[in-house]
Design an enzyme around this catalytic site. Structure first.
Site, mmCIF file in Angstrom:
data_model
loop_
_atom_site.group_PDB
_atom_site.id
_atom_site.type_symbol
_atom_site.label_atom_id
_atom_site.label_comp_id
_atom_site.label_asym_id
_atom_site.label_seq_id
_atom_site.Cartn_x
_atom_site.Cartn_y
_atom_site.Cartn_z
ATOM 1 C CE1 TYR A 297 34.679 44.534 32.981
ATOM 2 C CE2 TYR A 297 32.495 45.389 33.493
ATOM 3 C CZ TYR A 297 33.765 45.005 33.902
ATOM 4 O OH TYR A 297 34.115 45.101 35.222
ATOM 5 C CE1 TYR A 341 32.605 42.963 37.626
ATOM 6 C CE2 TYR A 341 33.123 42.766 39.958
ATOM 7 C CZ TYR A 341 32.945 43.551 38.830
ATOM 8 O OH TYR A 341 33.108 44.908 38.913
#
Length: 388
Positions: A297, A341
């Site tokens: 991430y 995203y």
């Protein structure tokens, strides 16, 4: 699962379908429409129909209720529905929840989804605008009055300490950005397709909050992503090779807050991801040397370095050199900095593609893929593997 013992979930469920909308800055349609498109795409990929689905999982942040998405997608009765808290930290935990439901017989086919207009609608990067009183929100009261108003400002505190402790410069973070954009440049689905960057580009990008530059911060995206989970046995009868959930874990560390855990003894690591790492290694029986691809991430580059260190790929302070030396294929879809995203859900999809052997930037022989969710908050992680 326990933070002290091996759990028994591994190997009992698999991801069999992935689907997404296009990734854009202005989708031109509602978040519900994005969610339904992603769910339908994932079911098509799995070779299943809405009638097969009896469970749904999403984020507490998602504006699309499980029953509303089910109705709009033509899904019937549900025996399981769940939501995971803590923003991007929820990503891998949605799959864990789905696997738990499948493994215990509570549901047979579970769809995990996330959809938002995060660029054309609400922008998380704009920071705290208004918050209803709550115990969770009270923690922000120790930071907001001093100008720490945005996610970038919260991460900058830890990033500055990391550089100071290990005698590094902001160039250390640039290696992550360059790697992500390298892979995004060859991924047609990525927003930054055909737009690689150099360390010089990183150093020339404007400051957001020192020591973070623009190219240290993930983009903002409109889009949706869905993932279909069922049993390993059923998965073997479906069109695509399954990505077996070898291990799944959630983690919150001591003195945990949501992005503002500034009162810990040390700001140079991510204790919440350490909890996840220990459980993933314990349950899978694997170690860093067994991982073929890392999908970590990357809302902010410093936290990618800290994750590599928490998982034991390298020693504290050495992650920048590890990334620069290409010690592990990293974010082969371009990550959230390069592709989109989607609160980490698109990273899970990339993990599945790597296991299937269908990724645009395919790593030869990839059979064990580590995927992580948002850091700085209570988080989660997965190890995905090939069947058999």
């Amino acid at each position: 699962m326990s933070v002290r013992t091996r759990d028994s979930l591994g190997g009992k469920a698999a991801i069999v379908g992935i689907g997404a909308t296009e990734f854009s800055k202005d989708s031109g349609r509602s978040e519900l429409k994005l969610a339904v498109e992603a769910v339908q795409s994932a079911l098509d990929d799995a070779g299943l129909t809405p009638a097969d689905v009896d469970g749904m999982v999403t984020f507490t942040m998602d504006t699309n209720p499980e029953i509303t998405v089910a109705q709009a997608a033509g899904i019937g009765d549900l025996s399981f529905f769940s939501r995971i808290h803590y923003g991007g930290g929820a990503a891998c935990a949605t799959v864990q929840q789905a696997a738990l439901a499948v493994a215990t017989g509570v549901a047979e086919v579970v769809v995990c989804y996330r959809a938002f207009n995060e660029r054309s609608g609400r922008r998380f990067g704009s920071g705290v605008q208004h918050r209803e009183p709550s115990a969770e929100g009270a923690a922000l009261g120790w930071s907001l009055p001093f100008g720490l108003l945005t996610p970038a400002s919260w991460v900058a505190m830890a990033a500055q300490r990391y550089l100071h402790t290990y005698g590094l410069t902001p160039e250390a973070f640039g290696h992550v950005a360059v790697t992500d954009r390298m892979y995004a440049a060859t991924n047609p689905a990525a927003y930054f397709y055909e737009k690689p960057i150099t360390l010089e580009d990183h150093a020339a990008s404007r400051w957001i909050v020192e020591p973070l530059r623009l190219l240290d911060c993930c983009q903002e995206t409109d889009g949706g992503q869905a993932i279909v989970v069922t049993s390993v046995e059923r998965a073997r009868d479906l069109p695509n090779a399954p990505a077996v959930i070898t291990a799944a874990a959630q983690g919150a560390g001591r003195k945990q807050e949501g992005m503002t855990s500034f009162y810990r003894d040390d700001l140079t690591g991510l204790p919440e991801m350490s909890v996840v790492a220990r459980q993933l290694w314990r349950t899978s029986g694997l170690s860093p040397s067994d991982i073929d691809v890392g999908i970590l991430y990357d809302h902010f580059t410093p936290f990618v370095l800290m994750q590599l260190e928490e998982f034991g790929f390298c020693k504290p302070g050495e992650a920048a050199d590890f990334v620069a030396a290409r010690g592990l294929p990293l974010n082969t879809h371009g990550g959230q900095l390069g592709e989109a995203y989607l609160h980490g859900m698109n990273g899970i999809a990339e993990g599945v593609r790597q296991v299937r052997g269908s990724a645009v930037n395919q790593i030869s022989g990839a059979s064990s893929v580590l995927v992580t969710a948002g850091t700085g908050v209570p988080t989660s992680g997965l190890i995905l593997g090939a069947d058999g």
